[in-house]
Every structure is written in C-alpha cells, then in structure tokens.
Design a protein around this motif. Structure first.
Motif, PDB file in Angstrom:
ATOM      1  N   LEU A   1       0.791  -1.295  -0.069  1.00 26.83           N
ATOM      2  CA  LEU A   1       0.045  -0.029  -0.125  1.00 26.83           C
ATOM      3  C   LEU A   1       0.671   1.514  -0.060  1.00 26.83           C
ATOM      4  CD1 LEU A   1      -2.659  -1.404   2.496  1.00 26.83           C
ATOM      5  CD2 LEU A   1      -2.839  -0.837  -0.009  1.00 26.83           C
ATOM      6  N   PHE A   2       1.884   1.286   0.731  1.00 25.45           N
ATOM      7  CA  PHE A   2       2.844   2.365   0.674  1.00 25.45           C
ATOM      8  C   PHE A   2       3.432   2.695  -0.695  1.00 25.45           C
ATOM      9  CE2 PHE A   2       6.840   4.771   1.473  1.00 25.45           C
ATOM     10  CZ  PHE A   2       6.301   5.901   2.253  1.00 25.45           C
ATOM     11  N   LEU A   3       3.748   1.470  -1.318  1.00 29.99           N
ATOM     12  CA  LEU A   3       4.298   1.686  -2.899  1.00 29.99           C
ATOM     13  C   LEU A   3       3.175   2.022  -3.559  1.00 29.99           C
ATOM     14  CD1 LEU A   3       6.639  -0.837  -4.265  1.00 29.99           C
ATOM     15  CD2 LEU A   3       4.914   0.120  -5.621  1.00 29.99           C
ATOM     16  N   CYS A   4       1.972   1.854  -3.375  1.00 27.46           N
ATOM     17  CA  CYS A   4       0.707   2.417  -4.225  1.00 27.46           C
ATOM     18  C   CYS A   4       0.892   4.003  -3.972  1.00 27.46           C
ATOM     19  CB  CYS A   4      -0.539   1.899  -3.724  1.00 27.46           C
ATOM     20  SG  CYS A   4      -0.870   0.102  -4.268  1.00 27.46           S
ATOM     21  N   PHE A   5       0.972   4.421  -2.923  1.00 26.98           N
ATOM     22  CA  PHE A   5       1.023   5.765  -2.547  1.00 26.98           C
ATOM     23  C   PHE A   5       2.200   6.579  -3.344  1.00 26.98           C
ATOM     24  CE2 PHE A   5       2.071   9.291   0.278  1.00 26.98           C
ATOM     25  CZ  PHE A   5       1.112  10.223   0.026  1.00 26.98           C
ATOM     26  N   HIS A   6       3.570   5.806  -3.520  1.00 23.64           N
ATOM     27  CA  HIS A   6       4.493   6.258  -3.931  1.00 23.64           C
ATOM     28  C   HIS A   6       4.326   6.321  -5.317  1.00 23.64           C
ATOM     29  CE1 HIS A   6       8.773   7.664  -3.871  1.00 23.64           C
ATOM     30  NE2 HIS A   6       9.110   6.387  -4.586  1.00 23.64           N
ATOM     31  N   LEU A   7       3.771   5.257  -5.740  1.00 20.07           N
ATOM     32  CA  LEU A   7       3.474   5.249  -7.494  1.00 20.07           C
ATOM     33  C   LEU A   7       2.479   6.446  -7.901  1.00 20.07           C
ATOM     34  CD1 LEU A   7       3.768   3.637  -9.969  1.00 20.07           C
ATOM     35  CD2 LEU A   7       1.955   2.209  -9.363  1.00 20.07           C
ATOM     36  N   PHE A   8       1.334   6.635  -7.163  1.00 15.34           N
ATOM     37  CA  PHE A   8       0.544   7.634  -7.370  1.00 15.34           C
ATOM     38  C   PHE A   8       1.301   9.044  -7.464  1.00 15.34           C
ATOM     39  CE2 PHE A   8      -2.452  11.187  -6.201  1.00 15.34           C
ATOM     40  CZ  PHE A   8      -3.660  10.772  -7.180  1.00 15.34           C
ATOM     41  N   ASN A   9       2.229   9.289  -6.279  1.00 18.36           N
ATOM     42  CA  ASN A   9       2.935  10.378  -6.437  1.00 18.36           C
ATOM     43  C   ASN A   9       3.978  10.554  -7.527  1.00 18.36           C
ATOM     44  OD1 ASN A   9       1.544  11.469  -4.144  1.00 18.36           O
ATOM     45  ND2 ASN A   9       2.830  10.831  -2.755  1.00 18.36           N
ATOM     46  N   TRP A  10       4.674   9.548  -7.946  1.00 18.84           N
ATOM     47  CA  TRP A  10       5.379   9.276  -8.994  1.00 18.84           C
ATOM     48  C   TRP A  10       4.828   9.888 -10.119  1.00 18.84           C
ATOM     49  CZ3 TRP A  10       5.273   6.404 -13.267  1.00 18.84           C
ATOM     50  CH2 TRP A  10       6.505   6.334 -14.016  1.00 18.84           C
ATOM     51  N   ALA A  11       3.564   9.364 -10.452  1.00 13.83           N
ATOM     52  CA  ALA A  11       2.976   9.660 -11.672  1.00 13.83           C
ATOM     53  C   ALA A  11       2.135  11.019 -11.779  1.00 13.83           C
ATOM     54  CB  ALA A  11       1.539   8.701 -11.755  1.00 13.83           C
ATOM     55  N   SER A  12       2.090  11.798 -10.459  1.00  7.86           N
ATOM     56  CA  SER A  12       1.800  13.023 -10.653  1.00  7.86           C
ATOM     57  C   SER A  12       2.903  13.959 -11.036  1.00  7.86           C
ATOM     58  CB  SER A  12       1.303  13.436  -9.124  1.00  7.86           C
ATOM     59  OG  SER A  12       0.472  12.610  -8.559  1.00  7.86           O
ATOM     60  N   GLN A  13       4.226  13.494 -10.946  1.00  5.92           N
ATOM     61  CA  GLN A  13       5.141  14.586 -11.290  1.00  5.92           C
ATOM     62  C   GLN A  13       5.549  14.191 -12.921  1.00  5.92           C
ATOM     63  OE1 GLN A  13       8.365  13.391  -8.507  1.00  5.92           O
ATOM     64  NE2 GLN A  13       6.882  14.295  -6.789  1.00  5.92           N
ATOM     65  N   GLN A  14       5.180  13.104 -13.635  1.00  2.00           N
ATOM     66  CA  GLN A  14       5.430  12.704 -14.927  1.00  2.00           C
ATOM     67  C   GLN A  14       4.936  13.853 -15.739  1.00  2.00           C
ATOM     68  OE1 GLN A  14       7.792  10.398 -15.268  1.00  2.00           O
ATOM     69  NE2 GLN A  14       7.466  10.330 -12.918  1.00  2.00           N
ATOM     70  N   PRO A  15       5.638  14.240 -16.952  1.00  2.00           N
ATOM     71  CA  PRO A  15       5.269  15.386 -17.813  1.00  2.00           C
ATOM     72  C   PRO A  15       4.107  14.629 -18.650  1.00  2.00           C
ATOM     73  CG  PRO A  15       7.309  14.376 -18.463  1.00  2.00           C
ATOM     74  CD  PRO A  15       7.059  14.034 -17.017  1.00  2.00           C
TER      75      PRO A  15
END
Length: 352
Positions: free
Chosen positions: A61-75
């Motif tokens: 679940l923490f990786l899910c949150f990290h993945l979501f935030n990573w996607a938010s920073q993608q151009p």
C-alpha cells in the motif's frame, strides 16, 4: 549546568505533534527494486486507467501511494477520476488516512476532476475515522460544484444520515445530531430527491431509538405511505417497537407488533427482547412469557437480561410456581447454559 524539565501534563496538540513526528520517522521506505519493476510494466505514455490497473494489482500500500505521487510528477500526465478513486479506496481501506487526505486535497484543487461516486467514497472513509467536519466540507464542495457529475445523489444523503446518527453515544448527543439531520433531510427533499425507506428509517431511528422523541418518530411512520408513498419495512417496525418499549408504551408497541406480523414481518431479537422486558416490567407476565416463546420459535436469541427480568418480575407478582416452571423448561430445552441457569435460580431464591 542545571536543566529544568516541565512536570506538567503535555497538551493534546503537543501529544499529536509528537505522535506525527514519530510516524514520519518510522515511515516505511518503498522497495526501490519493486518500485522500478512496477514502473517498467507501465507503457511510456500510460493513461490514468493503466495507472489504476497497476495500483489495483499492487499489494504494497505504501508503494501504491509512492507510485501515485510519482505519476503526478510525470510530464504530460494528468490523473483521472479512476486513478484518484482507486488510490483513495486502497489507502482508506488500509486506514492510511494521512496519505489519503493528501490525495483528497489534490482532488479538491482540480475543478474538472471528480464525480459523485468518488466523493461518496471520500465521505465514507472520513466518517469511519470520525472526521465529520471534513465530511461536511466535502458535501458542501459537492453541492456548490459547477461540475454536475459531482452533485450529491440520494446515495450521498444515505451516507451522511448513517454517519451522523452513528455518532451519538447517549440520547442528548443523538438529539444534537438530529438537529443536523433534520435540515439535511429538508435539503434533500428541496433538491428534488424523493425520500426512500432508508432515509425515512434513519429519521425514525434518530427520533425514536437515539434521541427518544417517540411522537416525532410516529409522525414520520404515519407519513411514510400517505405523504412519501413508501411502505414501512421490518426495520421501521423494529425501531419503533424498541423505542416504544423503552418509554413503557406497551399498548402502542403491542399494536405495532400485531400490524407487523399481519404483514408477514418478523421482529428482530432486539425488538423481541424489548417487548419481553417491557411486558414484564409493566406486570403483564403472561404476555411476556408468550412473547418469549414466540421469540424462540422464530429463531431469535433471548439475552440474559430478558430471562432475569421475567423471572424477577414474576416473583414480584407472586407467581413463583410459574417462574419455577419457566426455569425448568428453559433447562429442559437447553436454552440456557449452566452458568446462566444458576444465576436465574439465585434470582428466584432471592425473591422467595
């Protein structure tokens, strides 16, 4: 050097800050290799739907949150309702409310994002953690949103009714929450939503069971079929019977019980136990015994308080032989265990 330490009890805000600081220090670090492996499975120009699928399949679940935030920073990538929704659902289910709150703030900051289903999920998870002020703010955002897909539906009002009526732990607190539920119900009607049996049952329960305003509950009950074209169900009768018994109004409770059975409905265990206790306390021992056996025949569980009240009140009325026969039948039919039977016998002997 002399250092003086405070001996006063830490304030609530200080304890919260200390707790949050400890949580931030102990926050788990995502598995980098697993994270890179998850990213590698995404296409170069992934869509919100593809991101949602990846988050759904991920168990960390923490990786899910990290993945979501990573996607938010993608151009050239913008989250959609589906990616927001799955992230909120997974974090809310895992009770990671701080991380969920971060994503909710992102949803609220984007005007064109959101729909009724997404906001209903947010409300559900905030009610579970008791953040009613946050719930009210989300609801207001839905009402004032220019995006028509975000407007509340009857399902939204159901969630709010259930959340507010589940907060009271005594009649006074429940009455105060009912002062919020009543205008909310009027707002629902004014918005063009026809009250259904669930919404009306919430009012009946709030008035009758929680805040002990029996007359208001009966008024809603009599208006259900006439005003709202909505037939009462078993929950309606159960709420009313329990509330009437709590007020000692056994005549009205008996009338509702007869009406309920006439419609082929069977009271639940709480209603039956309330009836047994109310009849016994009002001196109607024969009706209490009859109700007890009817309850057992219908497969409802009799609690120990009902047994004790019936035995105790039978003895008070001088019906020792009836109480003794009742205990013998309960023992013979194995309806009470050895410990409960011994306690009931002690009640009988004490009253002799």
């Amino acid at each position: 050097m002399y250092i003086q330490y405070s001996t006063s009890v830490p304030t609530r805000s200080l304890r919260r800050r200390i707790s949050n600081r400890k949580k931030s220090i102990t926050k788990p670090i995502p598995n980098e290799s697993k994270f890179q492996d998850t990213i590698s499975k995404l296409p170069p120009r992934f869509t919100p739907e593809e991101l949602s699928d990846a988050i759904t399949l991920e168990e960390d679940l923490f990786l899910c949150f990290h993945l979501f935030n990573w996607a938010s920073q993608q151009p050239r990538f913008n989250h959609g309702n589906c990616s927001y929704h799955i992230a909120i659902r997974k974090l809310g289910t895992a009770k990671m409310y701080t991380e969920m709150d971060d994503i909710v703030n992102q949803v609220l900051s984007v005007r064109h994002i959101g729909n009724e289903t997404l906001y209903n999920s947010i409300i559900v998870y905030f009610t579970k953690v008791g953040k009613l002020i946050r719930v009210v703010n989300i609801f207001r955002h839905m009402v004032t949103s220019k995006n028509l897909e975000c407007r509340p539906t009857i399902r939204t009002y159901h969630i709010l009714f259930k959340a507010l009526l589940g907060r009271g732990n005594n009649s006074y607190t429940s009455h105060m929450y009912m002062e919020t539920v009543r205008p909310l119900f009027r707002q629902m009607v004014d918005s063009g939503f026809e009250p259904d049996v669930f919404a009306l049952n919430c009012l009946v329960k709030g008035y009758n069971v929680l805040s002990l305003h029996v007359n208001d509950a009966l008024r809603i009950f009599h208006q259900m079929s006439v005003v709202y074209d909505c037939e009462p169900n078993s929950f309606t009768y159960d709420y009313l019977i329990h509330g009437l018994c709590a007020q000692g109004m056994t005549i009205s409770a008996r009338e509702l019980l007869s009406e309920m059975k006439g419609k082929g409905l069977v009271p639940n265990g709480k209603s039956y136990n309330s009836l047994v206790n109310a009849f016994a306390l009002s001196g109607e021992i024969d009706d209490a015994v009859k109700c007890l056996w009817e309850m057992i025949e219908n497969g409802r569980v009799v609690d120990f308080i009902s047994y004790r009240t019936l035995v105790d009140e039978s003895c008070r009325k001088g019906k020792y032989d009836e109480a003794t026969r009742l205990l013998a039948m309960l023992r013979e039919k194995q309806l009470v265990d050895r410990d409960s039977y011994d306690k009931l016998v002690n009640v009988l002997h004490k009253d002799l």
